[in-house]
Scaffold this motif. Structure first.
Motif, PDB file in Angstrom:
ATOM      1  N   GLY A 108      32.931  58.401  36.977  1.00 55.76           N
ATOM      2  CA  GLY A 108      32.251  57.802  38.176  1.00 55.76           C
ATOM      3  C   GLY A 108      32.585  56.964  38.560  1.00 55.76           C
ATOM      4  N   GLY A 109      31.713  56.354  39.632  1.00 50.65           N
ATOM      5  CA  GLY A 109      31.491  55.164  40.265  1.00 50.65           C
ATOM      6  C   GLY A 109      32.820  54.413  40.841  1.00 50.65           C
ATOM      7  N   SER A 110      33.566  52.804  41.147  1.00 51.97           N
ATOM      8  CA  SER A 110      34.492  53.049  41.419  1.00 51.97           C
ATOM      9  C   SER A 110      35.891  52.187  40.535  1.00 51.97           C
ATOM     10  CB  SER A 110      34.517  51.906  42.316  1.00 51.97           C
ATOM     11  OG  SER A 110      33.677  52.245  43.414  1.00 51.97           O
ATOM     12  N   PRO A 111      36.641  53.312  40.915  1.00 52.21           N
ATOM     13  CA  PRO A 111      37.420  52.495  39.962  1.00 52.21           C
ATOM     14  C   PRO A 111      37.301  50.655  39.630  1.00 52.21           C
ATOM     15  CG  PRO A 111      39.045  53.665  41.431  1.00 52.21           C
ATOM     16  CD  PRO A 111      37.461  53.009  41.794  1.00 52.21           C
ATOM     17  N   HIS A 112      38.281  50.236  38.649  1.00 56.74           N
ATOM     18  CA  HIS A 112      37.474  48.475  38.404  1.00 56.74           C
ATOM     19  C   HIS A 112      38.825  47.830  39.143  1.00 56.74           C
ATOM     20  CE1 HIS A 112      37.771  44.802  36.244  1.00 56.74           C
ATOM     21  NE2 HIS A 112      39.527  44.726  36.482  1.00 56.74           N
ATOM     22  N   VAL A 113      37.835  46.378  39.549  1.00 56.05           N
ATOM     23  CA  VAL A 113      38.630  45.704  40.457  1.00 56.05           C
ATOM     24  C   VAL A 113      39.052  44.424  40.558  1.00 56.05           C
ATOM     25  CG1 VAL A 113      39.294  44.757  43.145  1.00 56.05           C
ATOM     26  CG2 VAL A 113      39.221  47.225  42.731  1.00 56.05           C
ATOM     27  N   SER A 114      39.526  43.733  39.835  1.00 58.15           N
ATOM     28  CA  SER A 114      39.325  41.737  39.400  1.00 58.15           C
ATOM     29  C   SER A 114      38.742  41.307  40.288  1.00 58.15           C
ATOM     30  CB  SER A 114      40.900  41.682  38.688  1.00 58.15           C
ATOM     31  OG  SER A 114      40.707  40.338  38.432  1.00 58.15           O
ATOM     32  N   LYS A 115      37.604  40.662  39.806  1.00 61.95           N
ATOM     33  CA  LYS A 115      36.733  39.397  41.185  1.00 61.95           C
ATOM     34  C   LYS A 115      38.342  38.443  41.054  1.00 61.95           C
ATOM     35  CE  LYS A 115      35.425  36.541  37.089  1.00 61.95           C
ATOM     36  NZ  LYS A 115      34.098  36.131  36.139  1.00 61.95           N
ATOM     37  N   TYR A 116      38.983  37.900  40.229  1.00 62.58           N
ATOM     38  CA  TYR A 116      40.356  36.982  40.912  1.00 62.58           C
ATOM     39  C   TYR A 116      40.846  38.010  41.629  1.00 62.58           C
ATOM     40  CZ  TYR A 116      38.700  35.040  36.294  1.00 62.58           C
ATOM     41  OH  TYR A 116      37.547  34.454  35.316  1.00 62.58           O
ATOM     42  N   ASP A 117      41.318  38.573  41.945  1.00 65.86           N
ATOM     43  CA  ASP A 117      41.982  39.620  43.063  1.00 65.86           C
ATOM     44  C   ASP A 117      41.958  39.150  44.284  1.00 65.86           C
ATOM     45  OD1 ASP A 117      43.930  40.487  44.741  1.00 65.86           O
ATOM     46  OD2 ASP A 117      43.742  43.077  43.992  1.00 65.86           O
ATOM     47  N   GLN A 118      41.996  38.492  45.101  1.00 67.07           N
ATOM     48  CA  GLN A 118      41.490  38.092  46.519  1.00 67.07           C
ATOM     49  C   GLN A 118      42.337  38.759  47.779  1.00 67.07           C
ATOM     50  OE1 GLN A 118      38.384  36.462  46.556  1.00 67.07           O
ATOM     51  NE2 GLN A 118      38.724  36.614  44.804  1.00 67.07           N
ATOM     52  N   ARG A 119      42.973  39.460  47.080  1.00 65.84           N
ATOM     53  CA  ARG A 119      43.234  40.189  48.066  1.00 65.84           C
ATOM     54  C   ARG A 119      43.280  41.557  49.051  1.00 65.84           C
ATOM     55  NH1 ARG A 119      48.123  43.724  45.550  1.00 65.84           N
ATOM     56  NH2 ARG A 119      46.414  44.325  43.976  1.00 65.84           N
ATOM     57  N   THR A 120      43.111  40.879  50.321  1.00 67.21           N
ATOM     58  CA  THR A 120      42.578  41.891  51.540  1.00 67.21           C
ATOM     59  C   THR A 120      43.108  43.470  51.358  1.00 67.21           C
ATOM     60  OG1 THR A 120      42.653  40.225  53.324  1.00 67.21           O
ATOM     61  CG2 THR A 120      42.666  42.124  53.600  1.00 67.21           C
ATOM     62  N   ASN A 121      45.130  43.591  50.613  1.00 67.97           N
ATOM     63  CA  ASN A 121      45.527  44.834  51.209  1.00 67.97           C
ATOM     64  C   ASN A 121      45.022  44.903  49.095  1.00 67.97           C
ATOM     65  OD1 ASN A 121      45.215  45.589  53.713  1.00 67.97           O
ATOM     66  ND2 ASN A 121      46.563  43.901  53.826  1.00 67.97           N
ATOM     67  N   ARG A 122      44.808  46.020  48.576  1.00 66.99           N
ATOM     68  CA  ARG A 122      45.280  46.569  47.046  1.00 66.99           C
ATOM     69  C   ARG A 122      46.254  47.570  47.180  1.00 66.99           C
ATOM     70  NH1 ARG A 122      39.593  44.587  47.045  1.00 66.99           N
ATOM     71  NH2 ARG A 122      39.999  42.751  46.856  1.00 66.99           N
ATOM     72  N   ASP A 123      46.788  47.830  46.433  1.00 68.59           N
ATOM     73  CA  ASP A 123      47.032  49.100  45.233  1.00 68.59           C
ATOM     74  C   ASP A 123      48.273  49.113  45.836  1.00 68.59           C
ATOM     75  OD1 ASP A 123      47.213  51.286  43.693  1.00 68.59           O
ATOM     76  OD2 ASP A 123      46.010  52.249  44.172  1.00 68.59           O
ATOM     77  N   LEU A 124      49.043  48.017  46.137  1.00 67.97           N
ATOM     78  CA  LEU A 124      50.312  48.044  46.770  1.00 67.97           C
ATOM     79  C   LEU A 124      51.140  49.044  46.694  1.00 67.97           C
ATOM     80  CD1 LEU A 124      50.412  44.427  48.443  1.00 67.97           C
ATOM     81  CD2 LEU A 124      48.953  46.410  49.287  1.00 67.97           C
TER      82      LEU A 124
END
Length: 482
Positions: free
Chosen positions: A303-319
């Protein structure tokens, strides 16, 4: 006598405890509700185009997995790593990974901890003993005990990144400081791992510990496993290639998925295709989804949300796709580009046309092939200025410039070998008029197909700083049919 009797009883109790642990591990818990998963893959979008490559589209397939028929393999979640940034990124998602393992375990799934090269640390651990006790299962796939660099579905795929520098993306000063710290701890700064990371719980009563493909095959069959999840690092190296990795699980016939938010790749943005680290990671995930197996995310179970790294500063992810950086605009000018052998360089080839050309590929030389006779590299012409196998020079045989015996000490039997050629200056118009081959007695391995090339820029490109199985992608591998 009393001491001896007590010792004997203690030994019997310990042995019984080990057996009981195995029985407990193989018993099915109370029936749990199946997991409702969404398995994501990528497939070609639309009909083939004559002038441009086909696009890709994502699709999700609903799947129902019984926890008791599911195993989670934890790949190389080590206590230390030589790349500081890799440590930082992995440390972020370890709590969520441990949470996933806890929930999966409580629902009856099998947990297999696979910290490669670290088995001595667990020699007497119940989970290690349990793994070793799993009986040999029939039908074991050929070569399951070896690294796997390619499966048939990858044969036509162009590997999306260059990881031949090892993929380290540390700041040089920070890296030097980190290496000094590892050395001060009494570790080999290049190979500092000794155990699995302490943030991951190992249940001594139920889990397994192994880094061997044959043992893990036995465990999976003993546990009646049908589905396998892979978590851990690094996606483009160990998660894909280890004897227990994604490719081998696909070969073995299990339904396998990568948990894509609980993994990370080794990619240096200063290498092709010259994009940021997380976009490089997306490219590897896309490669997995297109050519290897589906992926899921941890929220489908937690549940909840998938992990996203705090170091990933992109506006668009999971390209889905990533455009190469500007430095990738000229093939062969400072980076390795694909080329078909035999053949010619592309019309837009960069660099000085009069400069020498480097070529490289990887070869898997099974012990059975090597047993057929002395291995020699057979070249169609004498235009090769130098040849190297795993960084060791391959000298020409006396009086036979086109026949080069492979140095036996440099050959990795059953392993992935890096073969590098350097052509004479001015001889790059037509790379080779005929296919190269490796000859072993009456048997030969053709090297006709995709290689990589680069213009000579004064840098020695005869080797890479890590074994070829880690540093070279799946698209330039030559091996006998398995």
């Amino acid at each position: 006598m009393l001491i001896q009797t007590t010792a004997s009883c203690t030994c019997l109790l310990l042995c019984a405890g080990i057996v009981l642990s195995t029985v407990v591990a193989t018993e099915s818990p109370a029936k749990q509700q199946p997991w409702q998963l969404k398995l994501r893959i990528q497939s070609p979008d639309g009909p083939p185009q004559s002038q441009q490559p086909r696009g890709w589209k994502r699709t999700e397939r609903a799947a129902e997995w019984q926890p008791a028929r599911t195993a989670v393999i934890v790949c190389d979640v080590w206590d230390r790593h030589h790349c500081l940034n890799a440590v930082r990124r992995m440390t972020e998602f370890l709590p969520r990974m441990n949470q996933l393992l806890t929930v999966c375990r409580s629902n009856g799934a099998t947990i297999i901890h696979a910290p490669s090269d670290c088995m001595p640390a667990y020699e007497q651990h119940p989970a290690r003993l349990r793994a070793r006790q799993a009986p040999n299962a029939p039908g074991r796939p050929a070569d399951v005990e070896f690294w796997c660099s390619q499966i048939p579905t990858e044969e036509r795929a162009v590997y999306p990144i260059d990881q031949s520098d090892g993929g380290e993306d540390d700041d040089p000063a920070e890296h030097a400081e980190w290496a000094a710290k590892l050395t001060a701890e009494g570790r080999n700064a290049a190979l500092p791992w000794k155990a699995q990371n302490e943030a991951i719980t190992i249940d001594a009563e139920r889990d397994f510990i192994s880094d061997r493909g044959d043992e893990i095959w036995n465990i999976l069959k003993q546990q009646n496993i049908e589905h396998v999840m892979l978590v851990g690092v690094h996606t483009n190296m160990c998660v894909l290639g280890r004897p227990f990795g994604l490719r081998q699980q696909v070969r073995a016939g299990f339904e396998v998925v990568l948990v894509r938010d609980l993994t990370d790749c080794m990619y240096n943005p200063r290498r092709w295709p010259f994009v940021d680290h997380f976009s490089g990671n997306d490219l590897i995930v896309s490669h997995v989804e297109r050519f290897v197996c589906p992926t899921i995310t941890s929220d489908q179970i937690l549940g909840g949300s998938p992990h996203v790294s705090k170091y990933d500063q992109r506006t668009n992810r999971d390209l889905l796709t990533v455009l190469p950086g500007n430095a990738a605009s000229v093939p062969g000018a400072g980076w390795w580009a694909p080329v078909m052998m035999p053949g010619s360089l592309p019309s837009d080839a960069g660099g000085d046309p009069s400069a020498a050309v480097w070529l490289r590929c990887t070869v898997r030389l099974p012990q059975q092939l090597l047993a057929s006779g002395a291995a020699t590299l057979q070249l169609p012409s004498a235009d090769v200025a130098g040849a190297w196998l795993n960084g060791t020079a391959i000298p020409a045989a006396a009086g036979a410039a086109t026949s080069r015996p492979l140095p036996s000490a440099a050959v990795l039997p059953d392993g992935i070998n890096l073969l590098v050629l350097k052509l004479q200056p001015g001889k790059s118009g037509t790379l080779c008029s005929e296919a190269l081959r490796i000859q072993c007695g009456q048997q030969s391995l053709s090297l006709d197909g995709r290689w990589q090339w680069q213009r000579d820029n004064g840098t020695d490109l005869s080797s890479i700083p890590l074994p070829a199985q880690f540093g070279i992608g799946s698209d330039i591998l030559f091996e006998p049919t398995r």
